[in-house]
Motif scaffolding. Structure first.
Motif, PDB file in Angstrom:
ATOM      1  N   PRO A   1      25.114  10.826   7.643  1.00 33.48           N
ATOM      2  CA  PRO A   1      23.652  10.742   7.684  1.00 33.48           C
ATOM      3  C   PRO A   1      23.191   9.401   8.258  1.00 33.48           C
ATOM      4  CG  PRO A   1      24.431  10.480   5.436  1.00 33.48           C
ATOM      5  CD  PRO A   1      25.614  10.875   6.254  1.00 33.48           C
ATOM      6  N   GLY A   2      22.220   9.469   9.151  1.00 34.35           N
ATOM      7  CA  GLY A   2      21.644   8.250   9.711  1.00 34.35           C
ATOM      8  C   GLY A   2      22.454   7.640  10.835  1.00 34.35           C
ATOM      9  N   VAL A   3      23.503   8.310  11.272  1.00 33.58           N
ATOM     10  CA  VAL A   3      24.292   7.793  12.397  1.00 33.58           C
ATOM     11  C   VAL A   3      23.861   8.557  13.642  1.00 33.58           C
ATOM     12  CG1 VAL A   3      26.619   7.532  13.337  1.00 33.58           C
ATOM     13  CG2 VAL A   3      26.240   7.191  10.908  1.00 33.58           C
ATOM     14  N   THR A   4      23.518   7.838  14.689  1.00 35.07           N
ATOM     15  CA  THR A   4      23.113   8.504  15.918  1.00 35.07           C
ATOM     16  C   THR A   4      24.323   8.617  16.844  1.00 35.07           C
ATOM     17  OG1 THR A   4      22.476   6.397  16.856  1.00 35.07           O
ATOM     18  CG2 THR A   4      20.741   7.646  15.792  1.00 35.07           C
ATOM     19  N   SER A   5      24.225   9.519  17.819  1.00 35.60           N
ATOM     20  CA  SER A   5      25.368   9.731  18.710  1.00 35.60           C
ATOM     21  C   SER A   5      25.708   8.463  19.496  1.00 35.60           C
ATOM     22  CB  SER A   5      25.089  10.890  19.655  1.00 35.60           C
ATOM     23  OG  SER A   5      23.842  10.737  20.257  1.00 35.60           O
ATOM     24  N   ALA A   6      24.714   7.597  19.702  1.00 34.30           N
ATOM     25  CA  ALA A   6      24.969   6.357  20.436  1.00 34.30           C
ATOM     26  C   ALA A   6      25.857   5.402  19.641  1.00 34.30           C
ATOM     27  CB  ALA A   6      23.647   5.673  20.771  1.00 34.30           C
ATOM     28  N   ASP A   7      25.836   5.530  18.318  1.00 31.09           N
ATOM     29  CA  ASP A   7      26.620   4.627  17.472  1.00 31.09           C
ATOM     30  C   ASP A   7      27.968   5.213  17.088  1.00 31.09           C
ATOM     31  OD1 ASP A   7      24.596   2.738  17.391  1.00 31.09           O
ATOM     32  OD2 ASP A   7      23.595   3.771  15.749  1.00 31.09           O
TER      33      ASP A   7
ATOM     34  N   SER B   1      15.260  13.037   9.763  1.00 28.66           N
ATOM     35  CA  SER B   1      15.969  12.857  11.036  1.00 28.66           C
ATOM     36  C   SER B   1      17.404  12.436  10.769  1.00 28.66           C
ATOM     37  CB  SER B   1      15.259  11.825  11.910  1.00 28.66           C
ATOM     38  OG  SER B   1      15.263  10.575  11.288  1.00 28.66           O
ATOM     39  N   ASP B   2      18.334  13.020  11.485  1.00 29.56           N
ATOM     40  CA  ASP B   2      19.775  12.753  11.348  1.00 29.56           C
ATOM     41  C   ASP B   2      20.254  12.848   9.899  1.00 29.56           C
ATOM     42  OD1 ASP B   2      19.996  12.234  14.095  1.00 29.56           O
ATOM     43  OD2 ASP B   2      19.387  10.156  13.821  1.00 29.56           O
ATOM     44  N   GLY B   3      19.691  13.763   9.159  1.00 31.10           N
ATOM     45  CA  GLY B   3      20.128  13.944   7.782  1.00 31.10           C
ATOM     46  C   GLY B   3      19.583  12.936   6.793  1.00 31.10           C
ATOM     47  N   VAL B   4      18.602  12.150   7.228  1.00 30.77           N
ATOM     48  CA  VAL B   4      17.976  11.177   6.326  1.00 30.77           C
ATOM     49  C   VAL B   4      16.494  11.516   6.180  1.00 30.77           C
ATOM     50  CG1 VAL B   4      17.492   8.736   5.898  1.00 30.77           C
ATOM     51  CG2 VAL B   4      19.593   9.388   7.049  1.00 30.77           C
ATOM     52  N   LEU B   5      16.063  11.661   4.955  1.00 30.92           N
ATOM     53  CA  LEU B   5      14.653  11.945   4.685  1.00 30.92           C
ATOM     54  C   LEU B   5      13.930  10.627   4.452  1.00 30.92           C
ATOM     55  CD1 LEU B   5      12.255  13.856   3.709  1.00 30.92           C
ATOM     56  CD2 LEU B   5      13.189  13.529   1.436  1.00 30.92           C
ATOM     57  N   ARG B   6      12.820  10.480   5.159  1.00 29.53           N
ATOM     58  CA  ARG B   6      11.997   9.300   4.943  1.00 29.53           C
ATOM     59  C   ARG B   6      10.678   9.773   4.370  1.00 29.53           C
ATOM     60  NH1 ARG B   6      12.026   4.156   7.439  1.00 29.53           N
ATOM     61  NH2 ARG B   6      10.163   3.059   6.817  1.00 29.53           N
ATOM     62  N   LEU B   7      10.432   9.399   3.141  1.00 29.91           N
ATOM     63  CA  LEU B   7       9.264   9.883   2.431  1.00 29.91           C
ATOM     64  C   LEU B   7       8.344   8.706   2.136  1.00 29.91           C
ATOM     65  CD1 LEU B   7       8.358  12.594   1.086  1.00 29.91           C
ATOM     66  CD2 LEU B   7       9.382  11.737  -0.997  1.00 29.91           C
TER      67      LEU B   7
ATOM     68  N   ASN C   1       0.767  -1.234   0.000  1.00 30.59           N
ATOM     69  CA  ASN C   1       0.000   0.000   0.000  1.00 30.59           C
ATOM     70  C   ASN C   1       0.799   1.287   0.000  1.00 30.59           C
ATOM     71  OD1 ASN C   1       0.791  -0.409   2.618  1.00 30.59           O
ATOM     72  ND2 ASN C   1      -1.202  -1.272   3.206  1.00 30.59           N
ATOM     73  N   SER C   2       2.122   1.196  -0.062  1.00 31.67           N
ATOM     74  CA  SER C   2       2.874   2.451  -0.146  1.00 31.67           C
ATOM     75  C   SER C   2       4.246   2.261  -0.782  1.00 31.67           C
ATOM     76  CB  SER C   2       3.029   3.085   1.231  1.00 31.67           C
ATOM     77  OG  SER C   2       3.927   2.316   1.992  1.00 31.67           O
ATOM     78  N   LEU C   3       4.800   3.414  -1.147  1.00 33.82           N
ATOM     79  CA  LEU C   3       6.134   3.467  -1.723  1.00 33.82           C
ATOM     80  C   LEU C   3       6.950   4.328  -0.761  1.00 33.82           C
ATOM     81  CD1 LEU C   3       7.576   2.788  -4.510  1.00 33.82           C
ATOM     82  CD2 LEU C   3       7.031   5.104  -5.163  1.00 33.82           C
ATOM     83  N   THR C   4       8.132   3.858  -0.356  1.00 33.13           N
ATOM     84  CA  THR C   4       8.924   4.621   0.607  1.00 33.13           C
ATOM     85  C   THR C   4      10.294   4.928   0.028  1.00 33.13           C
ATOM     86  OG1 THR C   4       7.766   3.517   2.401  1.00 33.13           O
ATOM     87  CG2 THR C   4       9.786   4.658   2.976  1.00 33.13           C
ATOM     88  N   LEU C   5      10.718   6.151   0.235  1.00 35.47           N
ATOM     89  CA  LEU C   5      12.048   6.568  -0.199  1.00 35.47           C
ATOM     90  C   LEU C   5      12.845   6.987   1.018  1.00 35.47           C
ATOM     91  CD1 LEU C   5      10.170   7.497  -2.828  1.00 35.47           C
ATOM     92  CD2 LEU C   5      12.266   8.659  -3.436  1.00 35.47           C
ATOM     93  N   LEU C   6      14.071   6.536   1.109  1.00 37.64           N
ATOM     94  CA  LEU C   6      14.989   6.988   2.151  1.00 37.64           C
ATOM     95  C   LEU C   6      16.134   7.706   1.445  1.00 37.64           C
ATOM     96  CD1 LEU C   6      14.984   3.729   4.235  1.00 37.64           C
ATOM     97  CD2 LEU C   6      14.233   5.914   5.076  1.00 37.64           C
ATOM     98  N   VAL C   7      16.316   8.967   1.781  1.00 38.09           N
ATOM     99  CA  VAL C   7      17.280   9.789   1.045  1.00 38.09           C
ATOM    100  C   VAL C   7      18.295  10.379   2.016  1.00 38.09           C
ATOM    101  CG1 VAL C   7      17.460  11.610  -0.679  1.00 38.09           C
ATOM    102  CG2 VAL C   7      15.287  10.444  -0.391  1.00 38.09           C
TER     103      VAL C   7
END
Lengths: 134, 154
Positions: B69-75, A110-116, A39-45
């Motif tokens: 990107p995607g690395v947390t401070s715990a890791d 979050s943390d420089g990664v986009l989850r769409l 039911n969905s398409l997900t992109l992680l950028v």
């Protein structure tokens, strides 16, 4: 892919945009993961250095455009003495083959990664047509 | 006398000038490579070790930044010694639903570790690190004796 392999450094891929840019600076292609469920398409950028305000997700005519500007203010102060990477704009376009429910698109950064998450439009329930025999 | 200056030991002179030419060529190559890199505004991947880093300095400190990107401070684990900084960690990619069908997989997971020697002595007790929007920034104050000191002329 094993979880504990050594990460290798990959040079950021710079793209030459089709149209001439009005702003100077390099443009990079971000790395993406794309997966689909029923039911969905997900992109992680991967877009390190991009804040939510500087990120633009645009979907029109089945073309998904992702643009993100890494703020130069994130650059460290002082005089640069050694450099291995550059910062700039991230840009990538995708042509979607699925019909997407535009009003339910969800984007998280979050943390420089986009989850769409792009939910697919629910298919019309199949109708069975009875053939009448005279 | 004239003969000797002009033609004396021609072989040696010739050899010397060849060497000079070679040296000059090398110098030119270095110069042009430098120009090319600078005009492109990049230094290349450098050491070829993940993560790629940028270093800047001012009078009081060194600043090291890396895109994670995607690395947390715990890791993430950062260690400092006299003038060396070690950066180690693991980038994890979350497991998705079992019915997910991948179309593209460009992002990578794995461990990384990098050590770098800083050009001068550092104040290892006051190193600060911050991780925001996938960018790691480490501020490394220089040791008191490594800081430039202004001397007033009496």
């Amino acid at each position: 892919m094993s979880e504990t392999n050594e990460l290798k450094v990959r040079e950021k891929q710079e793209v030459a945009p089709s149209a001439e840019l009005t702003k100077p600076g390099p443009v990079f292609t971000p790395h993406v993961d794309i997966f689909e469920t029923d039911n969905s398409l997900t992109l992680l950028v991967d877009m390190p250095g991009v804040k939510a305000d500087d990120l633009n997700v645009d979907l029109r005519d089945d073309i998904l455009t992702l643009t993100g500007d890494a703020k130069p203010s994130l650059a460290t102060p002082g005089e640069k003495i050694y450099g291995e990477y550059e910062t700039g704009r991230y840009y990538r376009q995708f042509s979607l083959s699925e019909v997407i429910a535009q009003d339910k698109i969800d984007a998280k950064l979050s943390d420089g990664v986009l989850r769409l998450t792009l939910p697919k439009v629910e298919k019309a329930t199949p109708r069975r047509i009875m053939v009448q025999v005279d | 006398m004239i003969y000797r200056t002009l033609f004396g030991a021609p072989g040696r002179r010739f050899g010397a000038s060849l060497k000079e030419l070679e040296e000059m060529q090398q110098r030119m190559d270095r110069l042009f490579n430098g120009f090319r890199d600078r005009s492109a505004g990049r230094v290349g991947v450098g050491a070829g070790v993940f993560p790629a880093i940028n270093i800047s300095e001012d009078t009081g400190a060194y600043y090291v930044s890396a895109e994670l990107p995607g690395v947390t401070s715990a890791d993430l684990e950062i260690n400092v010694t006299a003038n060396q900084l070690t950066l180690a960690g693991e980038r994890k990619i979350s497991k998705e639903a079992a019915d997910a069908r991948y179309h593209r997989r460009e992002r990578e997971a794995g461990r990384f570790s990098r050590a770098l020697a800083l050009p001068g002595d550092i104040d290892a007790d006051n190193v600060k690190a911050g991780l925001a929007d996938g960018v790691l920034t480490i501020t490394i104050p220089k040791a008191e004796k490594a800081k430039p000191r202004q001397i007033t002329v009496q």
